[in-house]
Design a protein around this motif. Structure first.
Motif, short mmCIF file in Angstrom:
data_model
loop_
_atom_site.label_atom_id
_atom_site.label_comp_id
_atom_site.label_asym_id
_atom_site.label_seq_id
_atom_site.Cartn_x
_atom_site.Cartn_y
_atom_site.Cartn_z
N LYS A 148 0.84 -1.21 0.00
CA LYS A 148 0.00 0.00 0.00
C LYS A 148 0.87 1.25 0.00
O LYS A 148 0.60 2.21 -0.74
CB LYS A 148 -0.91 -0.02 1.23
N ARG A 149 1.92 1.24 0.82
CA ARG A 149 2.82 2.40 0.89
C ARG A 149 3.52 2.63 -0.45
O ARG A 149 3.64 3.77 -0.92
CB ARG A 149 3.88 2.16 1.97
N THR A 177 1.21 4.21 -2.92
CA THR A 177 0.97 5.63 -2.57
C THR A 177 2.10 6.51 -3.07
O THR A 177 1.88 7.55 -3.69
CB THR A 177 0.80 5.79 -1.05
N GLU A 196 1.85 9.40 -5.99
CA GLU A 196 2.15 10.80 -5.64
C GLU A 196 3.22 11.39 -6.55
O GLU A 196 3.14 12.54 -6.97
CB GLU A 196 2.62 10.88 -4.18
#
Length: 456
Positions: free
Chosen positions: A305-306, A309, A313
């Motif tokens: 998930k990180r 992200t 971004e």
């Protein structure tokens, strides 16, 4: 009658209070999970054992930690992990009396060993603990094997102070863990100096992460057939303003010891993505970048998930990314690793198995993993020209990789003879000082420019 009833109520309240007092005292002194003495009780017992020691015999304080207990929790579940801790407590009690065993917290236990004449006596008793821990634990339908690390401090040789004995034993334990675990270490004075240095350097490392003063160097990956650069590996470097260049082996080990790897991995990942984005903006040909992922980060629940992200971004094409994880780390929990690797591959990120040949993977496991590349460890490459065994291992690895349709990258190429032999064997790519050492981003840009010009 009223007085009698009041007295009766008072007696009942007093009895209830006494019962509660006993319960509170038990909880205060005992570990509720394993039903053996806790840290407080362990310290109390140690003081009593020392007070009763009227001979010239020494007393050893041994702190034991179960290696990779966190991964056992992740592989099975916390209920199985709790059951394992209970069984560890039982095994320790089967070898030592109740007042000599305590659980300090987590997977750490303390054993007090009396009647010690020499280090040989300590090692004999501690080896008994290690042998007991090596026997398989049968929990429900699971067979679980563990190793343990043990640090030892001796009264009165190292100190007559209880807190200092604990601290010295803990310093020795941390030294064992830092060197791979599954061993014992008796405290020495030089470990204390090393521990102070480590704590100071840990603070400096955290400061460097906060202030973004750690550097990323890039080492080219080169096509072995035409000698063109096809990508690079991002490597963390630390040039301290006062201490100068600090070895990655030291500060990465420090980060692992003090649980800083997640923060460092995030730092590296973001910095590399931003650099890659910047190169694309400046018009350089997009380059494939490999990023090393620590086991601590890889097995973390929010890892994928990180990653997603950060990528969203910064807006980077995932096809430009390659994650490298070592063979040893991936084999700590093969089935969890497979699940995570499949998620990563599903995002378009390729996977490299680093330091191949130094761990204990098998062909069957390799078939399980969604891997794109095998990286042969430089320890095999160093002697490839004059060591028949290493040469045979490398050749067999390359042959196996071709069968599995995997790319092969050789690390640590320093000589033309090594390169020629690997090319003959069918290796695909290489890294090493023969082409370039790891270099800062600015210098790597010159290679990117040169590479673009040569491909026109």
């Amino acid at each position: 009658m009223e007085i009698m009833e009041k007295r009766k109520l008072l007696d009942e309240s007093y009895k209830e209070l006494e019962d509660k007092k006993e319960e509170i005292q038990f909880l205060y002194y005992n570990d509720t999970l394993t039903n053996i003495p806790n840290r407080v009780h362990g310290q109390k017992n140690l003081r009593e054992i020392i007070a009763k020691n009227h001979s010239n015999k020494k007393i050893a304080v041994a702190l034991m930690g179960a290696d990779n207990f966190k991964h056992i929790n992740e592989t099975f579940n916390h209920n199985i992990g709790d059951r394992l801790l209970k069984n560890i407590g039982k095994r320790l009690l089967s070898s030592f009396t109740y007042n000599k065993v305590s659980r300090l917290g987590g997977d750490e236990f303390m054993v007090v060993i009396g009647d010690i004449n020499s280090h040989m006596d300590v090692e004999k008793n501690v080896n008994r603990i290690m042998e007991e821990m090596k026997k398989d634990f049968h929990i429900e339908e699971n067979i679980i094997g563990i190793n343990c690390s043990i640090g030892v401090a001796i009264y009165p040789s190292h100190s007559t102070d209880i807190d200092s004995l604990y601290r010295y034993a803990d310093i020795a334990l941390m030294e064992v863990k830092r060197n791979g675990g599954n061993n014992l270490k008796i405290f020495k004075e030089d470990l204390l100096e090393k521990s102070y240095k480590d704590i100071q350097m840990k603070e400096k490392l955290m400061e460097a992460v906060r202030n973004h003063t750690l550097d990323i160097y890039y080492q080219p990956k080169v096509d072995i057939h035409n000698n063109n650069m096809v990508g690079c590996e991002a490597l963390l470097r630390w040039n301290h303003p006062e201490k100068g260049y600090i070895s990655p082996e030291y500060f990465i080990g420090l980060a692992e010891k003090y649980n800083l790897m997640k923060e460092i991995d995030n730092y590296v990942f973001i910095k590399v993505l931003k650099q890659l984005k910047n190169w694309i903006k400046e018009g350089f040909e997009p380059v494939h970048v490999a990023i090393n992922i620590s086991a601590e980060r890889f097995y973390d629940y929010d890892f994928t998930k990180r990653v997603c992200t950060f990528i969203e971004e910064i807006n980077i094409d995932t096809n430009l990314l390659n994650f490298e994880i070592t063979e040893t780390n991936i084999m700590k929990n093969p089935y969890k690793a497979r699940e995570t690797l499949n998620l990563i591959r599903g995002k378009g990120i390729s996977i490299s198995l680093d330091d191949f040949g130094t761990g204990y993977s098998s062909l069957n496991y390799l078939k399980l993993f969604p891997i794109d590349t095998l990286k042969i460890d430089k320890s095999f490459i160093e002697e490839i020209c004059y060591d028949k065994v290493n040469r045979t291992i490398v050749e067999a690895t390359i042959t196996m990789a071709k069968v599995l349709d995997l790319k092969i990258v050789a690390e640590g190429i320093e000589e033309e003879e090594q390169l020629a032999m690997l090319k003959y064997m069918g290796c695909d790519e290489y890294q090493g000082y023969y082409f370039s050492k790891p270099i800062p981003a600015g210098e790597f840009e010159l290679l990117l420019k040169k590479n673009s010009e040569s491909s026109i």
